[in-house]
Design an enzyme around this catalytic site. Sequence first.
Site, PDB file in Angstrom:
ATOM      1  N   ASP A  19      -9.390  -2.078   3.898  1.00 13.75           N
ATOM      2  CA  ASP A  19      -9.852  -3.212   4.120  1.00 13.75           C
ATOM      3  C   ASP A  19      -8.208  -4.063   3.423  1.00 13.75           C
ATOM      4  OD1 ASP A  19     -10.672  -5.950   5.500  1.00 13.75           O
ATOM      5  OD2 ASP A  19     -12.184  -5.411   4.391  1.00 13.75           O
ATOM      6  N   ASN A  21      -5.129  -5.274   5.601  1.00 13.94           N
ATOM      7  CA  ASN A  21      -3.464  -5.590   5.520  1.00 13.94           C
ATOM      8  C   ASN A  21      -3.501  -7.590   6.455  1.00 13.94           C
ATOM      9  OD1 ASN A  21      -3.774  -3.219   5.878  1.00 13.94           O
ATOM     10  ND2 ASN A  21      -4.485  -2.561   8.286  1.00 13.94           N
ATOM     11  N   HIS A  36      -0.864  -4.372   8.892  1.00 13.11           N
ATOM     12  CA  HIS A  36      -1.053  -3.724   9.969  1.00 13.11           C
ATOM     13  C   HIS A  36      -0.178  -2.444   9.463  1.00 13.11           C
ATOM     14  CE1 HIS A  36      -4.831  -5.399  10.665  1.00 13.11           C
ATOM     15  NE2 HIS A  36      -4.553  -5.949  11.824  1.00 13.11           N
ATOM     16  N   SER A  64     -12.591   0.007  14.017  1.00 12.41           N
ATOM     17  CA  SER A  64     -14.000   0.531  14.585  1.00 12.41           C
ATOM     18  C   SER A  64     -14.908  -0.715  15.515  1.00 12.41           C
ATOM     19  CB  SER A  64     -15.092  -0.626  13.234  1.00 12.41           C
ATOM     20  OG  SER A  64     -14.914  -1.751  14.003  1.00 12.41           O
ATOM     21  N   TRP A  68     -13.354  -3.907  18.624  1.00 13.12           N
ATOM     22  CA  TRP A  68     -12.797  -4.928  19.510  1.00 13.12           C
ATOM     23  C   TRP A  68     -12.436  -6.017  19.963  1.00 13.12           C
ATOM     24  CZ3 TRP A  68      -9.885  -1.827  22.864  1.00 13.12           C
ATOM     25  CH2 TRP A  68     -10.059  -0.100  22.639  1.00 13.12           C
ATOM     26  N   LEU A 130      -5.445  20.379   4.135  1.00 12.85           N
ATOM     27  CA  LEU A 130      -5.862  19.226   4.715  1.00 12.85           C
ATOM     28  C   LEU A 130      -6.694  18.536   5.657  1.00 12.85           C
ATOM     29  CD1 LEU A 130      -6.781  15.935   3.176  1.00 12.85           C
ATOM     30  CD2 LEU A 130      -4.613  15.072   3.949  1.00 12.85           C
ATOM     31  N   LEU A 186     -20.412  -1.113   4.018  1.00  4.92           N
ATOM     32  CA  LEU A 186     -20.587   0.290   4.466  1.00  4.92           C
ATOM     33  C   LEU A 186     -19.657   0.123   6.214  1.00  4.92           C
ATOM     34  CD1 LEU A 186     -22.817   2.578   3.657  1.00  4.92           C
ATOM     35  CD2 LEU A 186     -20.715   2.434   2.708  1.00  4.92           C
ATOM     36  N   GLU A 198     -20.587   8.640  -3.360  1.00  3.82           N
ATOM     37  CA  GLU A 198     -20.646   6.919  -5.057  1.00  3.82           C
ATOM     38  C   GLU A 198     -19.424   6.383  -4.227  1.00  3.82           C
ATOM     39  OE1 GLU A 198     -21.421   7.732  -7.855  1.00  3.82           O
ATOM     40  OE2 GLU A 198     -22.179   9.729  -7.605  1.00  3.82           O
TER      41      GLU A 198
HETATM   42  C1  FPP Z   1      -9.210  -4.121   8.034  1.00  4.58           C
HETATM   43  O1  FPP Z   1      -7.562  -5.032   8.255  1.00  4.58           O
HETATM   44  C2  FPP Z   1      -7.524  -2.666   8.810  1.00  4.58           C
HETATM   45  C3  FPP Z   1      -7.467  -2.893   9.976  1.00  4.58           C
HETATM   46  C4  FPP Z   1      -9.301  -3.281  11.372  1.00  4.58           C
HETATM   47  C5  FPP Z   1      -6.977  -1.653  10.475  1.00  4.58           C
HETATM   48  C6  FPP Z   1      -6.426  -0.660   9.925  1.00  4.58           C
HETATM   49  C7  FPP Z   1      -5.173  -0.239  10.118  1.00  4.58           C
HETATM   50  C8  FPP Z   1      -4.288   0.322   9.494  1.00  4.58           C
HETATM   51  C9  FPP Z   1      -4.399   0.934   7.994  1.00  4.58           C
HETATM   52  C10 FPP Z   1      -3.204   0.850  10.207  1.00  4.58           C
HETATM   53  C11 FPP Z   1      -2.523   2.200  10.684  1.00  4.58           C
HETATM   54  C12 FPP Z   1      -3.515   2.988  11.051  1.00  4.58           C
HETATM   55  C13 FPP Z   1      -2.924   3.913  11.106  1.00  4.58           C
HETATM   56  C14 FPP Z   1      -4.606   5.494  11.406  1.00  4.58           C
HETATM   57  C15 FPP Z   1      -2.068   5.207  11.257  1.00  4.58           C
HETATM   58  P1  FPP Z   1      -7.818  -6.565   8.163  1.00  4.58           P
HETATM   59  O2  FPP Z   1      -7.624  -6.539   9.069  1.00  4.58           O
HETATM   60  O3  FPP Z   1      -9.564  -6.493   8.101  1.00  4.58           O
HETATM   61  O4  FPP Z   1      -7.576  -7.386   6.535  1.00  4.58           O
HETATM   62  P2  FPP Z   1      -8.241  -8.469   6.540  1.00  4.58           P
HETATM   63  O5  FPP Z   1      -9.745  -8.727   6.336  1.00  4.58           O
HETATM   64  O6  FPP Z   1      -7.682  -8.888   5.002  1.00  4.58           O
HETATM   65  O7  FPP Z   1      -8.201  -9.469   7.742  1.00  4.58           O
END
Ligand code: FPP
Length: 242
Positions: A19, A21, A36, A64, A68, A130, A186, A198
């Site tokens: 979380d 990005n 991202h 998730s 969408w 892994l 979650l 945990e």
């Molecule tokens: C949540 O941050 C993150 C996502 C919805 C996307 C996660 C994707 C990646 C880490 C990159 C691509 C993944 C792979 C497998 C190559 P947010 O955008 O909700 O952040 P915010 O809450 O700060 O807006």
Amino acid sequence: MTQSTWQIPGRIHAAIIMDGNGRWAQARGLPRTAGHRAGARAFERVVECAPGEGIGVLTVYAFSQDNWKRPGDEVRALFRLMEDFLCREVDRCVANGIALRAIGRRDRLPESVVRVLAAAEERTRGGGKLTLRIAVDYSSRDAIAAAAGVACTQDTFSRRLAAAYGEPDPPPDVDLLIRTAGEQRLSDFLLWEAAYAELCFTPVLWPDFGADDLREAVTEYRRRRRTFGGLTASVSLPGRVA
Ligand code: FPP
């Protein structure tokens, strides 16, 4: 729980809700997609150091079902990043013994993503160091609802749940669940499998997350006393090093 194809004695199952990005990008005056992209680099760093931290299964929440709801451009950028990762890194995964799997619905994903996912799963099958599970168009509630139906044992239910998101065997329960960016939820991720996980919440934004943060989370996990509802700590816990 049956763990027939997982082969991870002594290794833990860690799950990460990546979380922050968007906030990372916003703090730099950049578009969300730049966040991202930085998140994808953090993801690669973490995959690289996970086996060294005693992690045998790593499940990450990449997209998730609720994602969408985001603007089309952002959704497309996320799928592009996944596709790029899968195309670029599959050889390295094979070389490093990483078995890739996607969990979640595939019928709504872009065709090209479905194709590279299937090819990556096929090529990396048998990687024993892994198992990297990428949750895409994933909803734990949906999977639970799909697996539900007739009354059954927890073991049978776990098998049905695995089948509901396209895996041959149920994964081991999650030992450690990490969520970044200071959020403590979650969000419909691994609700069944994380029953005794945990939880580790960190304020670090996902793009800034690295090897030291992962080590800190695993060290904290190993310090915890896990009784699984009993009174004494289990001595045969996955991931417990002697
Ligand atoms: C949540 O941050 C993150 C996502 C919805 C996307 C996660 C994707 C990646 C880490 C990159 C691509 C993944 C792979 C497998 C190559 P947010 O955008 O909700 O952040 P915010 O809450 O700060 O807006």
